[in-house]
Design a protein around this motif. Structure first.
Motif, short mmCIF file in Angstrom:
data_model
loop_
_atom_site.label_atom_id
_atom_site.label_comp_id
_atom_site.label_asym_id
_atom_site.label_seq_id
_atom_site.Cartn_x
_atom_site.Cartn_y
_atom_site.Cartn_z
N CYS A 187 28.04 46.74 48.42
CA CYS A 187 28.83 46.80 47.19
C CYS A 187 28.31 45.81 46.15
O CYS A 187 28.20 46.13 44.96
CB CYS A 187 30.29 46.52 47.49
SG CYS A 187 31.13 47.81 48.46
N VAL A 188 27.99 44.60 46.60
CA VAL A 188 27.49 43.58 45.67
C VAL A 188 26.12 43.99 45.11
O VAL A 188 25.88 43.86 43.90
CB VAL A 188 27.39 42.21 46.38
CG1 VAL A 188 26.65 41.20 45.50
CG2 VAL A 188 28.78 41.69 46.70
N ALA A 222 28.07 38.12 33.35
CA ALA A 222 28.69 37.19 34.30
C ALA A 222 30.17 37.54 34.50
O ALA A 222 30.68 37.50 35.62
CB ALA A 222 28.55 35.76 33.81
N TYR A 223 30.83 37.89 33.42
CA TYR A 223 32.25 38.25 33.47
C TYR A 223 32.48 39.48 34.35
O TYR A 223 33.32 39.48 35.25
CB TYR A 223 32.76 38.52 32.05
CG TYR A 223 34.18 39.03 31.96
CD1 TYR A 223 35.25 38.15 31.95
CD2 TYR A 223 34.44 40.40 31.90
CE1 TYR A 223 36.55 38.62 31.87
CE2 TYR A 223 35.74 40.87 31.82
CZ TYR A 223 36.79 39.98 31.80
OH TYR A 223 38.08 40.45 31.73
N LEU A 224 31.70 40.53 34.10
CA LEU A 224 31.86 41.77 34.85
C LEU A 224 31.50 41.59 36.32
O LEU A 224 32.15 42.15 37.21
CB LEU A 224 31.00 42.88 34.23
CG LEU A 224 31.45 43.37 32.85
CD1 LEU A 224 30.47 44.42 32.33
CD2 LEU A 224 32.86 43.94 32.91
N TYR A 280 33.21 41.32 41.90
CA TYR A 280 33.23 40.71 43.22
C TYR A 280 34.64 40.33 43.65
O TYR A 280 34.98 40.46 44.83
CB TYR A 280 32.34 39.46 43.27
CG TYR A 280 32.37 38.86 44.66
CD1 TYR A 280 31.68 39.47 45.70
CD2 TYR A 280 33.13 37.72 44.94
CE1 TYR A 280 31.74 38.95 46.99
CE2 TYR A 280 33.19 37.21 46.22
CZ TYR A 280 32.49 37.82 47.24
OH TYR A 280 32.56 37.32 48.52
N ALA A 281 35.46 39.88 42.72
CA ALA A 281 36.84 39.53 43.07
C ALA A 281 37.56 40.75 43.63
O ALA A 281 38.34 40.64 44.60
CB ALA A 281 37.57 38.98 41.86
N ASN A 282 37.30 41.93 43.06
CA ASN A 282 37.90 43.16 43.57
C ASN A 282 37.32 43.54 44.92
O ASN A 282 38.05 43.95 45.84
CB ASN A 282 37.70 44.31 42.58
CG ASN A 282 38.72 44.30 41.45
OD1 ASN A 282 39.86 44.68 41.64
ND2 ASN A 282 38.29 43.85 40.27
N ILE A 283 36.00 43.40 45.05
CA ILE A 283 35.36 43.70 46.33
C ILE A 283 35.94 42.82 47.43
O ILE A 283 36.31 43.30 48.50
CB ILE A 283 33.83 43.49 46.24
CG1 ILE A 283 33.20 44.54 45.32
CG2 ILE A 283 33.18 43.55 47.62
CD1 ILE A 283 31.72 44.28 45.03
N GLN A 332 41.52 36.10 49.47
CA GLN A 332 42.26 37.08 48.68
C GLN A 332 43.09 36.40 47.61
O GLN A 332 43.17 36.89 46.47
CB GLN A 332 43.14 37.93 49.60
CG GLN A 332 42.37 38.95 50.42
CD GLN A 332 43.27 39.70 51.37
OE1 GLN A 332 44.10 39.11 52.05
NE2 GLN A 332 43.11 41.01 51.44
N PHE A 333 43.69 35.28 47.96
CA PHE A 333 44.48 34.54 46.98
C PHE A 333 43.60 34.06 45.83
O PHE A 333 43.95 34.19 44.66
CB PHE A 333 45.16 33.35 47.65
CG PHE A 333 45.94 32.47 46.71
CD1 PHE A 333 47.17 32.87 46.24
CD2 PHE A 333 45.41 31.26 46.28
CE1 PHE A 333 47.89 32.06 45.36
CE2 PHE A 333 46.11 30.45 45.40
CZ PHE A 333 47.36 30.86 44.94
N ILE A 334 42.42 33.53 46.16
CA ILE A 334 41.49 33.07 45.13
C ILE A 334 41.03 34.25 44.28
O ILE A 334 40.90 34.14 43.05
CB ILE A 334 40.29 32.35 45.77
CG1 ILE A 334 40.75 31.07 46.47
CG2 ILE A 334 39.23 32.00 44.71
CD1 ILE A 334 39.66 30.36 47.24
N SER A 335 40.80 35.40 44.92
CA SER A 335 40.39 36.60 44.17
C SER A 335 41.46 37.00 43.16
O SER A 335 41.14 37.35 42.01
CB SER A 335 40.13 37.76 45.14
OG SER A 335 39.02 37.51 45.97
N ILE A 336 42.71 36.93 43.57
CA ILE A 336 43.80 37.30 42.66
C ILE A 336 43.88 36.32 41.49
O ILE A 336 44.07 36.73 40.34
CB ILE A 336 45.14 37.34 43.43
CG1 ILE A 336 45.13 38.50 44.43
CG2 ILE A 336 46.32 37.46 42.47
CD1 ILE A 336 46.33 38.53 45.35
#
Length: 241
Positions: A155-156, A180-182, A187-190, A214-218
């Motif tokens: 995915c990455v 960088a933003y996208l 990656y946060a979603n992945i 997951q918490f950090i991703s959110i």
């Protein structure tokens, strides 16, 4: 990083890349190690922070957590660029995908070592394990599992490939920093959904099913959502001009 710098940041002195890489690498190592210590190794019974314990563990071999390294490297990298009075946004567009490329390669190592393994694959009674499932000898349980490490790598890599193909178009349509933003949002979603297929201990936040990553991703996704109006406004102004 150097290749992308030569291609997309031609006005940036090439000699800044080696110290930038070393700074991000060292800070990334200690950041990833520190977060793992907090999640997996810190004594739960102590009410006060034992700095001696953290320092002793920080300089020892042990597990590492990607988000800790990524956040530490981002902080040090941005600080280095500001100290050198270099443009941050264009350089983030080449630094961030390079960092995630390193992650994708590193996950292959995790797969080969049997680290960060996935949950068991459900096999009907008398059925055969899917061809894509994998067993890790180091676990000693003979269980077929999801190859979650390779899923994350794939995915990455697909995300990086797409962003590299449309690199110039994205910067022209939006502004430097959009790549960088996208990549960060992607990656946060992945990672948010990929974690549901993980079976190793990663700590938990708020609830038992929400892992630390997951918490950090959110948190990252909420932050990116908060700054998205600024990016969309930039996009409209570029089309107007």
């Amino acid at each position: 990083m150097v290749h992308l710098g030569k291609k997309h940041c031609k006005d940036i002195p090439q000699e800044i890349y080696p110290p930038l890489f070393v700074s991000c690498y060292i800070s990334g190592y200690f950041g990833s190690r520190l977060l793992s210590i907090v999640i997996e190794e810190a004594p739960q019974s102590e009410t006060a922070v034992n700095l001696g314990f953290y320092l002793s563990r920080l300089f020892s071999w042990g597990p590492m957590t990607f988000y800790g390294g990524a956040l530490a490297a981002a902080f040090v990298g941005v600080a280095y660029l500001k100290f050198k009075s270099l443009p941050i946004a264009p350089l983030l567009d080449i630094i961030v995908p390079s960092g995630f490329l390193a992650l994708a390669i590193g996950r292959i190592g995790c797969f080969l070592n049997g680290d960060d393994y996935g949950i068991p694959v459900r096999i009907p009674e008398g059925g055969v394990a899917p061809f894509w499932s994998v067993r890790f000898p180091n676990l000693g349980d003979n269980i077929y599992r999801w190859p979650v490490q390779l899923i994350e790598t794939g995915c990455v890599l697909l995300g990086i490939l797409g962003l590299m193909i449309y690199f110039k178009l994205l910067q022209k349509t939006f502004r430097p920093g959009i790549v960088a933003y996208l990549m960060t949002v992607l990656y946060a979603n992945i990672r948010l959904f990929d974690e549901f297929l993980r079976d190793d201990f990663r700590g938990s936040v708020l609830t038992a099913w929400l892992s630390t990553s997951q918490f950090i991703s959110i948190v990252i996704l909420v932050f990116c959502l908060a700054i998205s109006p600024m990016i969309l406004a930039t996009s409209r102004s570029n089309r107007t001009n």
